[in-house]
Design an enzyme around this catalytic site. Structure first.
Site, PDB file in Angstrom:
ATOM      1  N   CYS A  80      33.597  22.279  37.752  1.00 56.08           N
ATOM      2  CA  CYS A  80      33.250  23.138  36.885  1.00 56.08           C
ATOM      3  C   CYS A  80      32.224  23.787  37.941  1.00 56.08           C
ATOM      4  CB  CYS A  80      32.210  23.807  35.866  1.00 56.08           C
ATOM      5  SG  CYS A  80      30.666  22.586  36.019  1.00 56.08           S
ATOM      6  N   CYS A  99      30.359  31.426  33.942  1.00 56.90           N
ATOM      7  CA  CYS A  99      29.748  29.846  33.865  1.00 56.90           C
ATOM      8  C   CYS A  99      29.299  29.533  34.654  1.00 56.90           C
ATOM      9  CB  CYS A  99      31.487  29.511  34.539  1.00 56.90           C
ATOM     10  SG  CYS A  99      32.831  30.283  34.467  1.00 56.90           S
TER      11      CYS A  99
END
Lengths: 416, 131
Positions: free
Chosen positions: B110, B36
């Site tokens: 995130c 990520c």
């Protein structure tokens, strides 16, 4: 005094050149006519549109009636793909579901247009992989062609890693296949290329390339935003996808963006006139200058920064593109730090776009997610100087050093 | 393209607080996933205050990630230092974001791993202690 900013993102967009702007300006308030009007105001506008069309046709080695003005490469690409599908289904003889071949690393406008027709069950799509050098393999493409293949769409120059695709070779392959099919009576498969990133630096003669359709956008060539072209070879089975008036040979409805079209015409003429004076012309000299500067940039970055890599082929790439990746650095942080220094570049990291996935182009190259996150695209233009490149490299070194210090060995330890 | 960050985020990104590693940490944890793009490591040192409560005596971080990831790491350590472990456990994403003058929405889920990292470090410490 604020420091001078440095723009190194010419693949994203370019400034409108002075000559282009000068030609555009009268067409906002003074010569404002609608090119579809019969009166003198309209005729004045129409003349300007015609001149632009002539300049564009001239550049591509095409006929005037083969040039369709649209709002940009995105619209042109949508029209090419969806217009062909529409035309295919309009013929009752065509009963089987058509097949389209494109590449895995196209610009999103081609990729998503293909995905859209696929989802609507209108076509089956093959997404060709790319090699580690960022270039597709023509033999592999040839193998992917089926009986029902109606379209092959391959970009000329990749917008992110700048790699150049073998368009001419593919054109020849397709030509041969067409000739072998029903004694050359079929028009399929058609060949389309998205040339948005190629216009400035590469030969775009449509006959030489062997393309039936070609898309481009003005704002990538020092022209205005909001205008582009789809070249459609005469006789190509295609239908309009936007309903409205009879503009653009009934292929693209909507009032002409006259100032934009004028600007596009001038911008492309400037490239053309410069190419015409090869090998001593300004354009050739400018391309050479940019190429030299870009090579200097790549060499210096790879030499002076540890664990720095170039994405895609070193040779078969646009002269203005340098796409790097750095280990143990995240692209958005890099971009942000450079932006604070007044330097504008681009990254394929997901963290800069709000998307969760990093760039599909970098993943297509076979990079791991964490590698793709550390990418940086630097694209040069005609205003770029050596001084700017030197300043950029100096700052880049400092920033990478700082960010690597912040990240410590966190990635290495995670992987071990 | 670069998201619009607050002045405070840029400050913590450019000059992060409590950045670095720690030799004799009482707990070390890594959170996030390189897939990520964000990976954070926290080093925790526990002390005792005058009331005899366990407090965060020192806290350091190393972060590979975007601007928001670095700034939130910095702010989380800043907020937690000196607090008792129980108080530090309660530091939330919203609180970190608020102290930073807000974060772009997409960054909230995130890149905001700092609160999780902090809690994990404390849990890790407690687990080791109770063994």
């Amino acid at each position: 005094m604020p420091k001078k900013k440095i723009y190194l993102d010419y693949a994203a967009t370019t400034p409108v050149s002075k000559e282009v702007l000068k030609e555009m300006l009268p067409f906002f308030s003074e010569k404002f006519g609608n090119a579809m009007s019969v009166h003198s105001f309209g005729q004045e506008a129409l003349e300007a549109v015609d001149l632009a069309r002539e300049r564009v046709a001239n550049f591509f080695g095409a006929q005037i009636g083969e040039i369709i003005f649209a709002s940009g490469a995105t619209e042109a690409n949508n029209l090419a793909i969806k217009g062909l599908i529409k035309s295919y289904y309009a013929d009752p003889k065509n009963k089987i579901k058509p097949h389209i071949i494109t590449t895995i690393f196209e610009h999103h406008c081609v990729l998503n247009a293909c995905k859209a027709v696929e989802k609507e069950n209108l076509a089956e799509i093959t997404y060709l992989p790319i090699g580690k050098d960022g270039i597709i393999n023509p033999t592999q493409l040839k193998k992917a062609i089926k009986k029902n293949t109606i379209l092959i769409s391959v970009m000329y120059v990749n917008n992110e890693i700048g790699t150049v695709q073998p368009i001419e070779t593919i054109g020849k392959i397709i030509q041969k296949i067409r000739q072998s099919k029903t004694e050359g009576k079929t028009l399929y498969p058609l060949f389309h290329t998205d040339a948005a990133q190629a216009i400035n630096y590469f030969d775009c003669d449509v006959k030489k390339l062997g393309v039936d359709l070609l898309s481009m956008s003005a704002h990538k060539i020092y022209g205005p935003k909001g205008v582009g072209v789809l070249y459609i070879k005469k006789g190509t089975p295609i239908k309009h996808i936007q309903d409205g008036g009879d503009q653009e040979f009934k292929m693209r409805a909507g009032t002409h963006n006259v100032p934009g079209i004028v600007g596009l015409g001038k911008a492309i003429e400037l490239i053309n006139s410069q190419l015409a004076t090869l090998p001593t012309g300004r354009q050739a000299r400018n391309s050479q200058r940019i190429l030299k500067l870009r090579n200097y940039l790549i060499k210096k970055v790879l030499k002076e920064i540890s664990k720095a890599y170039l994405n895609g082929s070193k040779i078969k790439r646009s002269p203005n593109n340098a796409s790097f990746r750095f280990d143990n650095v995240e692209g958005e942080g890099l971009l942000l730090s450079l932006d604070i220094e007044g330097i504008a570049v681009s990254t394929g990291s997901a963290c800069s776009s709000g998307a969760l996935e990093p760039s599909h182009v970098l993943l297509a190259l076979g990079l791991k997610h964490e590698q793709a996150h550390g990418s940086l695209r630097v694209t040069l233009g005609k205003e770029t100087t050596k001084k700017e490149i030197d300043f950029f490299i100096k700052k880049l070194k400092e920033i990478i050093q700082r960010l690597r210090k912040i990240s410590g060995g966190v990635l290495k330890d995670f992987n071990s | 393209m670069p998201l619009k960050y607050s002045k405070k985020v840029l400050e913590h990104f450019t000059r992060p607080h409590n950045q670095g590693s720690m030799k004799k940490a009482d707990a070390t944890v890594t959170v996030g996933n390189p897939k990520c793009g964000d990976l954070m490591r926290f080093y925790l040192k526990v002390g005792i205050n005058t009331k005899g409560q366990e407090i965060i005596k020192d806290l350091k971080f190393e972060t590979l990630g975007c601007g928001a990831a670095i700034a939130t790491s910095s702010m989380a350590t800043e907020l937690a230092k000196g607090k008792t472990l129980d108080e530090a456990m309660k530091i939330s994403k919203d609180q970190i974001a608020k102290e930073l003058g807000g974060l772009p929405k997409v960054k909230m889920h995130c890149s905001m791993l700092a609160d999780e990292g902090l809690r994990r470090a404390i849990e890790e410490y407690r687990k080791a202690k109770n063994k």
